[in-house]
Design a protein around this motif. Structure first.
Motif, PDB file in Angstrom:
ATOM      1  N   CYS A   1     -33.990  63.971  35.355  1.00  0.00           N
ATOM      2  CA  CYS A   1     -33.633  64.633  36.614  1.00  0.00           C
ATOM      3  C   CYS A   1     -34.784  64.564  37.602  1.00  0.00           C
ATOM      4  O   CYS A   1     -35.954  64.422  37.221  1.00  0.00           O
ATOM      5  N   LEU A   2     -34.434  64.677  38.862  1.00  0.00           N
ATOM      6  CA  LEU A   2     -35.405  64.786  39.951  1.00  0.00           C
ATOM      7  C   LEU A   2     -35.043  66.022  40.779  1.00  0.00           C
ATOM      8  O   LEU A   2     -33.876  66.335  40.964  1.00  0.00           O
ATOM      9  N   GLY A   3     -36.055  66.686  41.310  1.00  0.00           N
ATOM     10  CA  GLY A   3     -35.839  67.844  42.179  1.00  0.00           C
ATOM     11  C   GLY A   3     -35.641  69.119  41.413  1.00  0.00           C
ATOM     12  O   GLY A   3     -36.488  70.019  41.425  1.00  0.00           O
ATOM     13  N   TRP A   4     -34.530  69.250  40.749  1.00  0.00           N
ATOM     14  CA  TRP A   4     -34.223  70.339  39.833  1.00  0.00           C
ATOM     15  C   TRP A   4     -33.811  69.734  38.507  1.00  0.00           C
ATOM     16  O   TRP A   4     -33.077  68.743  38.467  1.00  0.00           O
ATOM     17  N   HIS A   5     -34.247  70.350  37.414  1.00  0.00           N
ATOM     18  CA  HIS A   5     -33.888  69.874  36.077  1.00  0.00           C
ATOM     19  C   HIS A   5     -32.616  70.570  35.617  1.00  0.00           C
ATOM     20  O   HIS A   5     -32.543  71.794  35.579  1.00  0.00           O
ATOM     21  N   TRP A   6     -31.597  69.764  35.251  1.00  0.00           N
ATOM     22  CA  TRP A   6     -30.371  70.330  34.714  1.00  0.00           C
ATOM     23  C   TRP A   6     -30.432  70.401  33.202  1.00  0.00           C
ATOM     24  O   TRP A   6     -30.921  69.482  32.537  1.00  0.00           O
TER      25      TRP A   6
END
Length: 224
Positions: free
Chosen positions: A70-75
């Motif tokens: 993921c990039l930005g926020w990790h899901w």
């Protein structure tokens, strides 16, 4: 740099824009060859640790067959964090502004106006045996449309409805460079990947398997 062959002009019956549902559209061959090359190279760098490619474990103890970063926020199932809380614990890599802009441009190409900034990228890698069960992208607070970009081998994508994982649904082959956007009344539609067709990607990409880059707007602040 290798140059990708533009297969769109070699089609006996060229593929056309297809509506999959209200607010959902498939745009074949949307990514230019040079954009595909750039994205594959970027994904190779992003997939390296820390916060790199991992196998996602499900709450029931199983594991997804597609691997993800993921990039930005990790899901993670079923939430978001700023670090890889179900992996190496490293901070998630930042969302590049150029990728966020690509998301906005893709949404507009599908007929959506987006005032928010795309701040999440979920990148799934499918080898020949990987699948993705029917699910909804419902862990975000924003209702902005989901942008899905395909690279490499062709995947058979199933786009369903918002109520159930069963019919009605539409199956469509997603080739390298294809774009799917779903928003509006279809934002929470169930969807999945039935299978991968090995050896169908552009050889110039040097990619055995399929990369799917899913761009989303979180609607989160750092304080959530």
């Amino acid at each position: 740099m290798a140059i990708l062959t533009d297969v769109a002009h070699d089609e006996l019956f060229p593929r056309s824009r297809t509506v999959l549902g209200p607010g959902a559209v498939h745009l074949p061959d949307w990514l230019a060859p040079e954009e595909q090359l750039r994205l594959v190279a970027a994904c190779r760098a992003w997939a390296a640790p820390p916060a790199g490619l991992r196998q996602v474990k499900t709450p029931g103890g199983g594991a997804m067959t597609a691997r993800q970063f993921c990039l930005g926020w990790h899901w993670y199932p079923y939430g978001y964090a700023r670090a890889v809380v179900d992996g190496d614990g490293a901070p998630v890599k930042p969302m590049p502004p150029w990728l966020a802009e690509l998301g906005r441009r893709a949404a507009e190409a599908a007929g959506h106006e987006v005032d928010e900034t795309y701040d999440i990228a979920l990148v799934n890698f499918y080898d020949a045996d990987a699948r993705m069960g029917m699910h909804r992208d419902s862990d975000e607070k924003s209702g902005a449309p989901v942008v899905s970009l395909s690279l490499g081998d062709t995947g058979v994508f199933r786009f369903g409805n918002t109520e159930t994982r069963t019919r009605p649904y539409t199956d469509v082959e997603l080739r390298s460079g294809d774009l799917v956007v779903f928003g509006g009344a279809s934002r929470l539609a169930h969807h999945g990947v039935l299978r991968i067709i090995p050896g169908t990607g552009p050889p110039e990409l040097g990619l055995a398997g399929r990369l799917n880059i899913t761009l989303r707007v979180s609607g989160f602040s750092d304080g959530r």
